[in-house]
Structure formats: C-alpha cells, structure tokens
Design an enzyme around this catalytic site. Structure first.
Site, PDB file in Angstrom:
ATOM      1  N   ASN A  71       1.285   7.384  10.172  1.00  0.00           N
ATOM      2  CA  ASN A  71       0.082   8.053   9.653  1.00  0.00           C
ATOM      3  C   ASN A  71      -0.588   7.146   8.627  1.00  0.00           C
ATOM      4  O   ASN A  71      -1.223   7.619   7.684  1.00  0.00           O
ATOM      5  CB  ASN A  71       0.473   9.389   9.016  1.00  0.00           C
TER       6      ASN A  71
ATOM      7  N   ARG B 202      -7.444  11.843  13.436  1.00  0.00           N
ATOM      8  CA  ARG B 202      -8.302  11.263  12.390  1.00  0.00           C
ATOM      9  C   ARG B 202      -9.337  10.349  13.050  1.00  0.00           C
ATOM     10  O   ARG B 202      -8.982   9.406  13.765  1.00  0.00           O
ATOM     11  CB  ARG B 202      -7.441  10.499  11.370  1.00  0.00           C
TER      12      ARG B 202
ATOM     13  N   ASP C  39      -9.169  10.421  -3.886  1.00  0.00           N
ATOM     14  CA  ASP C  39      -7.728  10.697  -3.900  1.00  0.00           C
ATOM     15  C   ASP C  39      -7.299  11.342  -5.221  1.00  0.00           C
ATOM     16  O   ASP C  39      -6.632  12.372  -5.246  1.00  0.00           O
ATOM     17  CB  ASP C  39      -6.938   9.403  -3.664  1.00  0.00           C
TER      18      ASP C  39
ATOM     19  N   GLU D  94      -5.030  12.687   5.433  1.00  0.00           N
ATOM     20  CA  GLU D  94      -3.747  12.989   6.054  1.00  0.00           C
ATOM     21  C   GLU D  94      -3.743  14.388   6.686  1.00  0.00           C
ATOM     22  O   GLU D  94      -3.055  14.665   7.651  1.00  0.00           O
ATOM     23  CB  GLU D  94      -2.619  12.882   5.027  1.00  0.00           C
TER      24      GLU D  94
ATOM     25  N   HIS E  84       1.353  13.449   1.285  1.00  0.00           N
ATOM     26  CA  HIS E  84       2.021  13.083   0.034  1.00  0.00           C
ATOM     27  C   HIS E  84       1.292  13.622  -1.196  1.00  0.00           C
ATOM     28  O   HIS E  84       1.908  14.068  -2.165  1.00  0.00           O
ATOM     29  CB  HIS E  84       2.152  11.565  -0.042  1.00  0.00           C
ATOM     30  N   ARG E  85      -0.036  13.598  -1.157  1.00  0.00           N
ATOM     31  CA  ARG E  85      -0.782  14.005  -2.361  1.00  0.00           C
ATOM     32  C   ARG E  85      -0.696  15.511  -2.619  1.00  0.00           C
ATOM     33  O   ARG E  85      -0.737  15.949  -3.764  1.00  0.00           O
ATOM     34  CB  ARG E  85      -2.238  13.544  -2.283  1.00  0.00           C
TER      35      ARG E  85
ATOM     36  N   LYS F 289       5.353   8.410   1.806  1.00  0.00           N
ATOM     37  CA  LYS F 289       4.190   7.649   2.284  1.00  0.00           C
ATOM     38  C   LYS F 289       3.729   6.631   1.246  1.00  0.00           C
ATOM     39  O   LYS F 289       3.367   5.516   1.582  1.00  0.00           O
ATOM     40  CB  LYS F 289       3.054   8.619   2.631  1.00  0.00           C
TER      41      LYS F 289
ATOM     42  N   ASP G  65       3.786   3.592   4.457  1.00  0.00           N
ATOM     43  CA  ASP G  65       2.550   2.928   4.892  1.00  0.00           C
ATOM     44  C   ASP G  65       2.691   1.408   4.900  1.00  0.00           C
ATOM     45  O   ASP G  65       2.229   0.732   5.827  1.00  0.00           O
ATOM     46  CB  ASP G  65       1.382   3.329   3.981  1.00  0.00           C
TER      47      ASP G  65
ATOM     48  N   SER H 198      -3.491   0.879  -1.516  1.00  0.00           N
ATOM     49  CA  SER H 198      -4.713   0.250  -0.986  1.00  0.00           C
ATOM     50  C   SER H 198      -4.627  -1.260  -1.136  1.00  0.00           C
ATOM     51  O   SER H 198      -4.963  -2.012  -0.216  1.00  0.00           O
ATOM     52  CB  SER H 198      -5.940   0.736  -1.739  1.00  0.00           C
TER      53      SER H 198
ATOM     54  N   GLN I 131     -13.103   3.136   4.596  1.00  0.00           N
ATOM     55  CA  GLN I 131     -12.100   2.256   5.221  1.00  0.00           C
ATOM     56  C   GLN I 131     -12.653   1.536   6.450  1.00  0.00           C
ATOM     57  O   GLN I 131     -12.187   0.467   6.817  1.00  0.00           O
ATOM     58  CB  GLN I 131     -10.862   3.054   5.617  1.00  0.00           C
TER      59      GLN I 131
END
Ligand SMILES: Nc1ncnc2c1ncn2[C@@H]1O[C@H](COP(=O)(O)OP(=O)(O)OP(=O)(O)O)[C@@H](O)[C@H]1O
Ligand SMILES: Nc1ccn([C@H]2C[C@H](O)[C@@H](COP(=O)(O)O)O2)c(=O)n1
Length: 645
Positions: free
Chosen positions: A93, A123, A317, A345, A389-390, A415, A49, A23, A172
């Site tokens: 992404n 998204r 997150d 994502e 990724h998470r 990512k 990213d 971020s 965001q």
C-alpha cells in the site's frame, strides 16, 4: 482482530528522536538508484513503505546494502534507466513507491507489472498514467481503468517532451513525473492543470532533485521544466530528516498533556511542509519553541485550547492530528480543503468522521472538509484504523485527558512508524492506579477507601458491582447460570453517591452485604461473560488524578498496568473476627464458626475458578494484616506508593 488497549493518560513530557521521513526516504532511494555513483543514506526510515521500495529496486537491478551496525544504507546507482527490463513488482500500500516507480519504469524501456494490496487498487492513478502517455509511455490497466494494477511496455518510437498533469488530486503525480523526467533524455516540460495541492511536497521533490544534481526550472506552480542533459549524480552522503508528519503526534501530545515534548530530527531548517503543523498549533494557543533541528510543544499558558477554522491543504497528513485535537478545543472546529484525504490509505474523511463520532463528537462530513464539535466528556471507544497508520497514531491522542481507548489493528503503524506505541508510552504518563486485591473481609475495602481519600484519588469497590448483579438476579428470581444475568451485568442500573449504593434508584447499601447476596456474588463472578460485561465499566473509573481499585482481579485483569499492586490478606480467623464485629456493630446476628466456614468456601471459589482467580501476582506486594491496625495498613500502602514515586 488484534487490538491495543491504551489507558487514559495524565500528562506528556519528554524527548522523541523521530524516525526518518517517509516522503524523503522513498524519494532519496529512487534518486540514489537512478544516479551515477554510490550514495550513503543515513537515518533512512525503516518501515513497510521503504521495504517495498528497497525490494523493488533490488528486483530492478539496483544493488544496495545495509550496514546493521551503523544503520547506513549504500545504494549503487545505475546512472539512468533500470537495467532489468522485465519485472513483476508488488508494492503493498506504498503510494510513495508506487507512483514514482510507475513513472520511472514507464520511461525505462522495459516490460513491467506493478500491483499492490486491494486498497492500492482502489487508489486512483489515472492522472499520472494520462500524463505519462502524453510523453509516449505504453501503460495498460489490468483491471479497472484509472487504477492499479498496471502493465508497462517499452515506449514506442521516441519519447515526447511535453505533458500536462492534474495537480488537484495528488501532488504525488507531479512528483513522480518530475523525478522520472531526466530518464526521457531531453528537456521535459510539465504543465499543471488546476490548482496544485500540497505544494510543500513538491518543494521536497525539487530540493532533493537539486541535491542529486538536477535543477528544475519552475514557473510559479503551473509549469516545471526539466532541462535537456539532466542526469542524477550522487551527492555522496545524504541524511534523511526526521518525519515531520510523525512529529505531529508528539507535538500534539505535548500540547494536550502539558508538555513540554521535544521532537528531534526536524526543526526550523526542515524541507518538509508538515513542520508547519507547529504553526497551526500556535493558532490553537499552544506554546511552541523552534530549534534548527528540533521543535518543542507545550500546553497553552491558560490551559485552554482554542477552536479553529483552518485551510489545511498544505499539511494534509498532519491535519489528521488536528482533527483529533479538535476534541479538546473550546468550541466547534473546522478543517477545510482536505479533499485529498479521500484517496489516501483509506477515505480518511469518512473514516475520521466515523471514529470521532464514536468518542462522542458531533461531526459534519463535507466533500472536502470536517466540522467537529467536541463532546462535554470523551467516551471510551474501540477505534477502527482502516489499515491506515495515521488513524491509529492520531487516536492514541484521545487518551490524553480523556478515557482509555482500544486501537484495533495497531500493527498498521508499521507503514511508517513501527515503534510508535512504544515511543508514545515513553512520553506519556498514564493515570495512576493502585490495585488492591485480596480475599473477602481482609480489609481491602477499608484500606483502599482510606488511601484514596489521602491521595485525593477516585475509588472503585469492584466487589460491589458483582454484588449488585447478584442482588438484581436474586430479585428477578434468576439462577446464577441464567443467560439473563449477563444482560443484567451489561446494563446494570447502579449508582454510587456518598457511601450510598443504589440499584434502579433504590438504596441497597446494606442489602448487597447480606450473606445470600455474598454467596450469589461469588457465583455470578465465576462467569466469564459477567466479568467481560463489567470490564469497561470498571476501567471507566480510571480518571485523573488517579484511582484506588480493590477486588480480586484489579492487578491481573482490569488494570494490569497498575503502578502499585498490593495483595492484602489476613488469616481466616482474623477475617472472621473482623466480619463478626462489623455485623455486631450493625446489630445483625452472626456466628463466628459459620462466618469462618463461609469465608473458607468463598476463598476456595474465588481462588479456584478458571477466570480471573484470586491470587497473589508476582509483581504485587503482599500485606499480611492479621496483626495490623487499619492505620498501619493504610500507612504501609501510602509508603509503598511514595516509594514508587
Ligand atoms: N488491619 C486491618 N486492615 C483493614 N481492615 C481491618 C483491619 N483490622 C480490622 N479491619 C476491619 O475489617 C473489617 C472488614 O474490612 P472490609 O469490609 O474493608 O474488608 P473487604 O476485604 O473489603 O471485604 P469484602 O471483600 O467482603 O468487601 C472492617 O470493619 C475493617 O475496619
Ligand atoms: N474484582 C472482583 C471483585 C469481587 N469479586 C467477587 C468475589 C466475591 O465473591 C464477590 C463480592 O466481592 P467483595 O465485595 O467481597 O469484594 O465478587 C470478583 O470476582 N472480582
């Protein structure tokens, strides 16, 4: 599909230097690009990213360079709107690149196209586009209204000064508007409609804008005023903090694996909201210690992780990490107010529920919450990661105190944390395995069982599984090549209790040792489908505090990461003699010549088959026992284990 097999982990302890925050990295890059002056960016995250953002900035006329030696990025700001007035940008992404760039380009007076991977086109971005249109921006949807790809044209005559944006879908959107607002050339007032979610992320935005010389006036969380004449100025040098969301996996590992695990790069002074994940851990009973720039986590003093019911809107997150930790809690847990997971994502609420069920949890998926009841015992599973990724990083934690896990498409961690699995391996210690392979009648079973007893480890006699398949096939009158033999292996109704081997409840301890069964076992074992069918079953024996496994391919295929590998052998003569004595003691007829002949044939079959052949591995220690007693062979292996620590 690529996958990564993670073994069950015993414990976790150590230190982790965190990669830079995603971020902060992408915000800093954009602010540095729009600033006057050059910015030296230290500790920038290197990931997909940030790559997308850097590529886009270069395409928009921002020059930057990376010093590979110092890992410092120097961004030469353009002091206002982007100089390149026409560009087609692919942003993968990367939501943290797509949203802010949309806003900045909408106010840059050029013609731009922004697109991404298919998931990015699912998204929503409509709330941001609506707000930008209120400011006078000209943005069109190329495909579905409300979603990327976007076509941006120069705004018509004069930008307006006021816009309202929804705050309850993604923070965001507000971040993007705030960062772009100084490009409008006058005071901009942004009102937030609805309850603003993920407020800590807005605090990061305001903090960074302040460091780049723009002070936003905030009225509660519902109105933000960017003053007239605001313009970004480089602060000279800026350090990117460690990623607090990435820290969550290692803090959780410290809690689940005993700890302590210390993460370096975020601490008490962090501007990232996700550091509050550590406070959530405290509520579960974890022991947390804070430093200015580090946090340390260890298991609860009483070893019990408390079930929880938490509103996690402020740490969406890191909340995913808590969902996997719920598998280890002492009752059902509830994660509330996490509806934003649906537009990340992947639809993370659905994905998380599906994968938690695979490992045995009972999960209720609600529109904005998850209720998770942990299973009595976790089940090994192949975890799908949904290009998220998470998902991959979270589920690595299920191996701590649980079984091994297969992580599908592990590269999705690129990512935000390309080296995640390497770092995870550095702070975790797998359940130890001692692999003893060797030819028939070499004594590996006797030695392995004694070593397991001495260490208090579990014991796997893998040969008995092949023998059981063989016996079941013989009983069913099947040839070794019959396809039904594979089904037998898949659903083998076997049980091992205190030295007794059972097949469908029947005691077959002696029956599986008959010569006919031995020959059939070596034939069915040559079939790769049979071996595949027995693989997970063998790996499931790997449980704390450790395993001694014996067979032909323990060190090569089943447990290639075994810490100790022994190739235990003896001459054919010595082995035939040993087998002869064994049979005599059982009162069974035997002939030493035919035993020798049979051993030679089986050695040949086991060593020459194309799949998992018997062989000494380069990393195995050879133990030639022809002239040794059992006690000597056992001591040798125990010494070897001790020497390896
Ligand atoms: N130095 C030695 N090490 C191990 N076993 C020995 C040794 N000397 C004699 N033996 C005897 O050898 C016999 C065969 O051992 P065991 O059944 O453990 O072999 P194995 O390799 O597991 O055989 P299989 O592959 O057929 O299962 C046992 O009776 C064991 O006591
Ligand atoms: N990991 C293993 C274990 C055993 N086999 C085969 C080899 C033998 O012919 C048969 C019986 O094994 P034993 O009881 O003699 O150890 O099973 C194998 O291929 N891989």
């Amino acid at each position: 599909m690529e996958f990564l097999d993670l073994p069950p982990m015993m414990s976790a302890a150590g230190r982790v230097r965190l990669p830079g925050s995603k971020s902060i990295s992408n915000r800093v890059l954009l602010l540095a690009a729009l600033s006057s002056g050059e910015t030296e960016v230290r500790d920038l995250l290197r990931s997909d990213d940030t790559e997308r953002m850097l590529e886009a900035l270069r395409a928009l006329g921002v020059s930057w360079m990376h010093d590979a030696e110092t890992d410092v990025y120097r961004v030469r700001g353009v002091a206002g709107p982007f100089p390149v007035k026409q560009a087609d940008l692919f942003l993968g992404n990367a939501g943290t690149a797509f949203r802010p760039l949309t806003a900045a380009l909408a106010l840059s007076g050029g013609s731009y196209r922004l697109s991404g991977v298919p998931r990015m086109h699912e998204r929503p971005i409509g709330d941001l586009v609506d707000a930008l249109r209120q400011l006078g921006a000209d943005i069109a949807y190329e495909g579905n209204p409300g979603y990327p790809p976007l076509q941006i044209q120069p705004a018509g005559a004069g930008l307006k000064r006021q816009a309202a944006v929804r705050g309850d879908v993604s923070s965001q959107f507000l971040t993007a508007l705030l960062m772009a607002a100084p490009l409008a050339g006058g005071e901009v007032v942004i009102d937030v409609i609805g309850e603003l979610i993920s407020k800590p992320y807005i605090e990061i935005t305001l903090d960074l804008m302040r460091r780049f010389g723009v002070e936003v006036v905030r009225e509660g969380w519902s109105r933000f005023v960017v003053p007239a004449g605001a313009g970004y100025r480089s602060p000279g040098v800026i350090h990117v903090e460690g990623d607090a969301s990435s820290a969550s996996y290692f803090l959780a590992a410290g809690v689940l694996g005993g700890g302590p695990v210390r993460v370096e790069g975020v601490g008490r002074d962090s501007i990232q909201g996700d550091v509050r994940f550590a406070e959530a851990l405290e509520q579960l009973g974890a022991r947390i210690t804070w430093g200015d720039h580090w946090i340390e986590a260890a298991a609860p003093a009483d070893g019990r992780l408390k079930a929880f019911d938490l509103d996690l809107n402020h740490i969406p997150d890191a909340a995913m990490t808590l969902a996997v930790m719920a598998l280890f809690c002492d009752g059902p847990s509830r994660l509330r107010n996490i509806a934003s997971w649906r537009v990340k994502e992947t639809d993370r609420l659905a994905a998380m529920a599906t994968e938690l069920r695979k490992v045995g949890a009972v999960v209720e998926e609600l529109p904005d919450a998850l209720q998770i009841e942990p299973p009595a015992t976790l089940v090994s599973a192949a975890i799908d990661t949904y290009d998220d990724h998470r998902m991959a990083m979270c589920f690595s934690l299920a191996t701590l105190g649980g079984p091994g896990m297969r992580i599908n498409d592990p590269a999705c961690v690129n990512k935000t944390f390309p080296s995640y699995f390497d770092v995870f391996r550095q702070v975790t210690q797998p359940v130890p395995v001692i692999a003893i392979d060797g030819p028939s009648a070499s004594g590996k079973g006797t030695v392995a069982a004694r070593v397991a007893e001495a260490l208090g480890f579990h014991y796997l006699d893998s040969g008995s599984l092949y023998r059981l398949v063989a016996l079941a096939a013989l009983k069913a009158g099947l040839a070794e090549s019959d396809p039904r033999v594979v089904d037998i292996a898949r659903h083998l109704p076997a049980a091992f209790e205190a030295g007794v081997v059972r097949l469908s409840g029947e005691d077959v301890t002696d029956a599986i040792r008959s010569e006919a069964c031995s020959v059939m076992a070596s034939k069915v074992a040559a079939r790769s489908e049979v071996r595949d069918a027995l693989l997970d079953r063998q790996r499931a024996y790997r449980r704390p505090p450790g395993l001694v496994a014996e067979g032909r391919d323990m060190g090569s295929v089943v447990f290639p990461d075994a810490g100790t590998k022994v190739f235990l052998t003896a001459s054919v003569e010595a082995r035939a003699e040993r087998r002869y004595k064994q049979l005599m003691e059982k009162g069974l007829p035997a002939n030493i010549d035919s035993l020798s002949q049979d051993l030679r044939e089986r050695d040949e079959r086991d060593a020459s088959r194309p799949v998992a052949p018997l062989k000494k591995l380069p990393d195995a220690t050879e133990l030639e026992t022809s002239e040794m007693t059992v006690d000597q062979a056992v001591s040798f292996v125990l010494d070897l284990v001790g020497a390896k620590g």
